[in-house]
Design a protein around this motif. Sequence first.
Motif, PDB file in Angstrom:
ATOM      1  N   UNK A  80      34.711  75.290 -19.932  1.00 39.72           N
ATOM      2  CA  UNK A  80      34.470  75.926 -18.639  1.00 39.72           C
ATOM      3  C   UNK A  80      33.537  75.069 -17.801  1.00 39.72           C
ATOM      4  N   UNK A  81      33.842  74.958 -16.518  1.00 39.92           N
ATOM      5  CA  UNK A  81      33.028  74.194 -15.574  1.00 39.92           C
ATOM      6  C   UNK A  81      32.553  75.139 -14.479  1.00 39.92           C
ATOM      7  N   UNK A  82      31.244  75.110 -14.188  1.00 40.58           N
ATOM      8  CA  UNK A  82      30.653  75.973 -13.162  1.00 40.58           C
ATOM      9  C   UNK A  82      29.762  75.115 -12.277  1.00 40.58           C
ATOM     10  N   UNK A  83      29.850  75.313 -10.980  1.00 38.97           N
ATOM     11  CA  UNK A  83      28.977  74.602 -10.051  1.00 38.97           C
ATOM     12  C   UNK A  83      27.630  75.290  -9.952  1.00 38.97           C
ATOM     13  N   UNK A  84      26.561  74.500  -9.993  1.00 41.19           N
ATOM     14  CA  UNK A  84      25.218  75.064  -9.862  1.00 41.19           C
ATOM     15  C   UNK A  84      24.844  75.378  -8.433  1.00 41.19           C
ATOM     16  N   UNK A  85      25.640  74.879  -7.475  1.00 45.42           N
ATOM     17  CA  UNK A  85      25.422  75.155  -6.047  1.00 45.42           C
ATOM     18  C   UNK A  85      26.725  74.872  -5.327  1.00 45.42           C
ATOM     19  N   UNK A  86      26.814  75.292  -4.070  1.00 43.65           N
ATOM     20  CA  UNK A  86      27.992  74.980  -3.282  1.00 43.65           C
ATOM     21  C   UNK A  86      28.135  73.478  -3.110  1.00 43.65           C
ATOM     22  N   UNK A  87      29.358  72.981  -3.277  1.00 43.74           N
ATOM     23  CA  UNK A  87      29.584  71.555  -3.135  1.00 43.74           C
ATOM     24  C   UNK A  87      29.047  70.710  -4.262  1.00 43.74           C
ATOM     25  N   UNK A  88      28.801  71.323  -5.421  1.00 41.02           N
ATOM     26  CA  UNK A  88      28.252  70.572  -6.548  1.00 41.02           C
ATOM     27  C   UNK A  88      29.267  69.604  -7.140  1.00 41.02           C
ATOM     28  N   UNK A  89      30.552  69.876  -6.945  1.00 49.28           N
ATOM     29  CA  UNK A  89      31.572  69.002  -7.506  1.00 49.28           C
ATOM     30  C   UNK A  89      32.256  69.572  -8.732  1.00 49.28           C
ATOM     31  N   UNK A  90      32.185  70.909  -8.921  1.00 49.04           N
ATOM     32  CA  UNK A  90      32.791  71.521 -10.104  1.00 49.04           C
ATOM     33  C   UNK A  90      34.302  71.324 -10.133  1.00 49.04           C
ATOM     34  N   UNK A  91      34.953  71.472  -8.986  1.00 44.16           N
ATOM     35  CA  UNK A  91      36.411  71.330  -8.962  1.00 44.16           C
ATOM     36  C   UNK A  91      36.832  69.902  -9.265  1.00 44.16           C
ATOM     37  N   UNK A  92      36.090  68.945  -8.750  1.00 42.94           N
ATOM     38  CA  UNK A  92      36.410  67.541  -9.035  1.00 42.94           C
ATOM     39  C   UNK A  92      36.220  67.248 -10.515  1.00 42.94           C
ATOM     40  N   UNK A  93      35.142  67.765 -11.097  1.00 43.13           N
ATOM     41  CA  UNK A  93      34.929  67.561 -12.524  1.00 43.13           C
ATOM     42  C   UNK A  93      36.028  68.241 -13.336  1.00 43.13           C
ATOM     43  N   UNK A  94      36.382  69.483 -12.984  1.00 42.88           N
ATOM     44  CA  UNK A  94      37.437  70.196 -13.714  1.00 42.88           C
ATOM     45  C   UNK A  94      38.761  69.448 -13.608  1.00 42.88           C
ATOM     46  N   UNK A  95      39.110  69.011 -12.397  1.00 46.33           N
ATOM     47  CA  UNK A  95      40.345  68.261 -12.222  1.00 46.33           C
ATOM     48  C   UNK A  95      40.327  66.954 -12.995  1.00 46.33           C
ATOM     49  N   UNK A  96      39.183  66.259 -12.967  1.00 48.87           N
ATOM     50  CA  UNK A  96      39.059  65.011 -13.706  1.00 48.87           C
ATOM     51  C   UNK A  96      39.197  65.212 -15.201  1.00 48.87           C
ATOM     52  N   UNK A  97      38.633  66.300 -15.713  1.00 51.63           N
ATOM     53  CA  UNK A  97      38.756  66.604 -17.137  1.00 51.63           C
ATOM     54  C   UNK A  97      40.217  66.845 -17.523  1.00 51.63           C
ATOM     55  N   UNK A  98      40.938  67.594 -16.696  1.00 52.66           N
ATOM     56  CA  UNK A  98      42.342  67.882 -16.997  1.00 52.66           C
ATOM     57  C   UNK A  98      43.184  66.612 -16.957  1.00 52.66           C
ATOM     58  N   UNK A  99      42.998  65.797 -15.924  1.00 53.30           N
ATOM     59  CA  UNK A  99      43.755  64.540 -15.809  1.00 53.30           C
ATOM     60  C   UNK A  99      43.443  63.621 -16.983  1.00 53.30           C
ATOM     61  N   UNK A 100      42.178  63.557 -17.368  1.00 57.48           N
ATOM     62  CA  UNK A 100      41.766  62.697 -18.475  1.00 57.48           C
ATOM     63  C   UNK A 100      42.336  63.183 -19.794  1.00 57.48           C
ATOM     64  N   UNK A 101      42.320  64.503 -20.012  1.00 58.06           N
ATOM     65  CA  UNK A 101      42.868  65.043 -21.254  1.00 58.06           C
ATOM     66  C   UNK A 101      44.348  64.700 -21.399  1.00 58.06           C
ATOM     67  N   UNK A 102      45.101  64.828 -20.304  1.00 55.90           N
ATOM     68  CA  UNK A 102      46.531  64.487 -20.348  1.00 55.90           C
ATOM     69  C   UNK A 102      46.714  62.993 -20.612  1.00 55.90           C
ATOM     70  N   UNK A 103      45.899  62.169 -19.980  1.00 53.48           N
ATOM     71  CA  UNK A 103      45.992  60.725 -20.198  1.00 53.48           C
ATOM     72  C   UNK A 103      45.738  60.355 -21.652  1.00 53.48           C
ATOM     73  N   UNK A 104      44.929  61.176 -22.340  1.00 58.38           N
ATOM     74  CA  UNK A 104      44.635  60.928 -23.757  1.00 58.38           C
ATOM     75  C   UNK A 104      45.694  61.525 -24.687  1.00 58.38           C
ATOM     76  N   UNK A 105      46.739  62.104 -24.112  1.00 60.82           N
ATOM     77  CA  UNK A 105      47.840  62.610 -24.920  1.00 60.82           C
ATOM     78  C   UNK A 105      47.739  64.072 -25.298  1.00 60.82           C
ATOM     79  N   UNK A 106      46.875  64.837 -24.601  1.00 59.42           N
ATOM     80  CA  UNK A 106      46.690  66.246 -24.943  1.00 59.42           C
ATOM     81  C   UNK A 106      47.414  67.134 -23.934  1.00 59.42           C
TER      82      UNK A 106
END
Length: 355
Positions: free
Chosen positions: A122-148
């Motif tokens: 789970x990813x949660x932003x500590x403030x507005x515009x913290x970058x939670x969505x970018x981190x979540x999206x990056x995690x998903x893209x990275x996981x797929x790139x690793x074969x998951x």
Amino acid sequence: MPEPSLPLVVTADPELLDDLLRLAAAGGTEVVVATDPVAARGHYNAAPLVVLGADQVQACRSARLPRRSRVVVAGRRAWPPGVAEAIGELRPVEACLLPDGEPWLIDRFADGPGRPLGRILAVIGGSGGAGASILAGGLAVTAVSAGHRTLLVDADPLGGGLDLLLGWEQIDGLRWPALTAAGGRVDPPALLRALPQRGDLVLLSFARDESPVVPGEAMATTLDAGRRGRDVIITDLPRRLDDAAVLALQAADRAVLIVPAELRATAGAARIAQMIRFHRDELSVVVRGPAPGKLTARDIAAALRLPLAGSLRPEPAMCQALERGAPPASTGKGPLAELCRRLVRDLLREQRVTA
């Protein structure tokens, strides 16, 4: 490959236990047995199915066990006083009385054990515009790139939309309103097939022309489908925790709070962290630069009293690529991609250790 986890049965009623062991055997599985919530806690999150005896429902409610998908309350012939009301407060759970519900419960036992369950971060932003969505999206893209095989869940109704972040807004598939209209009653494999997807990445996001409300039952169905059909599930959660977000937070194997390296953002994140810790014990922090006041990532982690999961430096080139529709971390290079690889690797390493 680790051995898959077994279903968990929680009851101190010997007659009910005899029935449940018989039904589990009919479903082709052994089970782990715990007599109370204290004994159950160590197996609770990893079990593919949890069956709570009617005699332990009140105790489990008092013990504040995390809400999760695939929980069944089982009793014999009639519910003891107060149990039916307690079941309502434990939602989303399913319930059955024996002997009428025996065929149904055998089918539930027959669903597992199977392959190891997917892991939730789970990813949660500590403030507005913290970058939670970018981190979540990056995690998903990275996981797929690793074969998951990966499920990305957009659970922040006031966010910009993870479909936009990935450039998927034109891809057909089920969104939250359609799942909500179904009352959460969707076959897990059918749900995954119905969602927008490219390759091994599946996304559940919001529709732009309907109410952005996610009931707990719909979230439970989604997490159940992800656990059973994906290797990695990434949830992007809102700072204002609704019922669905609390359920996802409690079900997560790991939770990360992302905080800009600024004093006011850190002060606000401290309040968010306090809310999160009310629902779960494990939480770590990612600190995102730049740091105008020269605060270090370790300074911020110490101020929040949280372990430091990593830090992010500014990436102007990635920000420009996002504006052109390129998903975050899609090049596999830069601080975000490096951090995401480590977080995904650690998430799955924990699975191998605990399974």
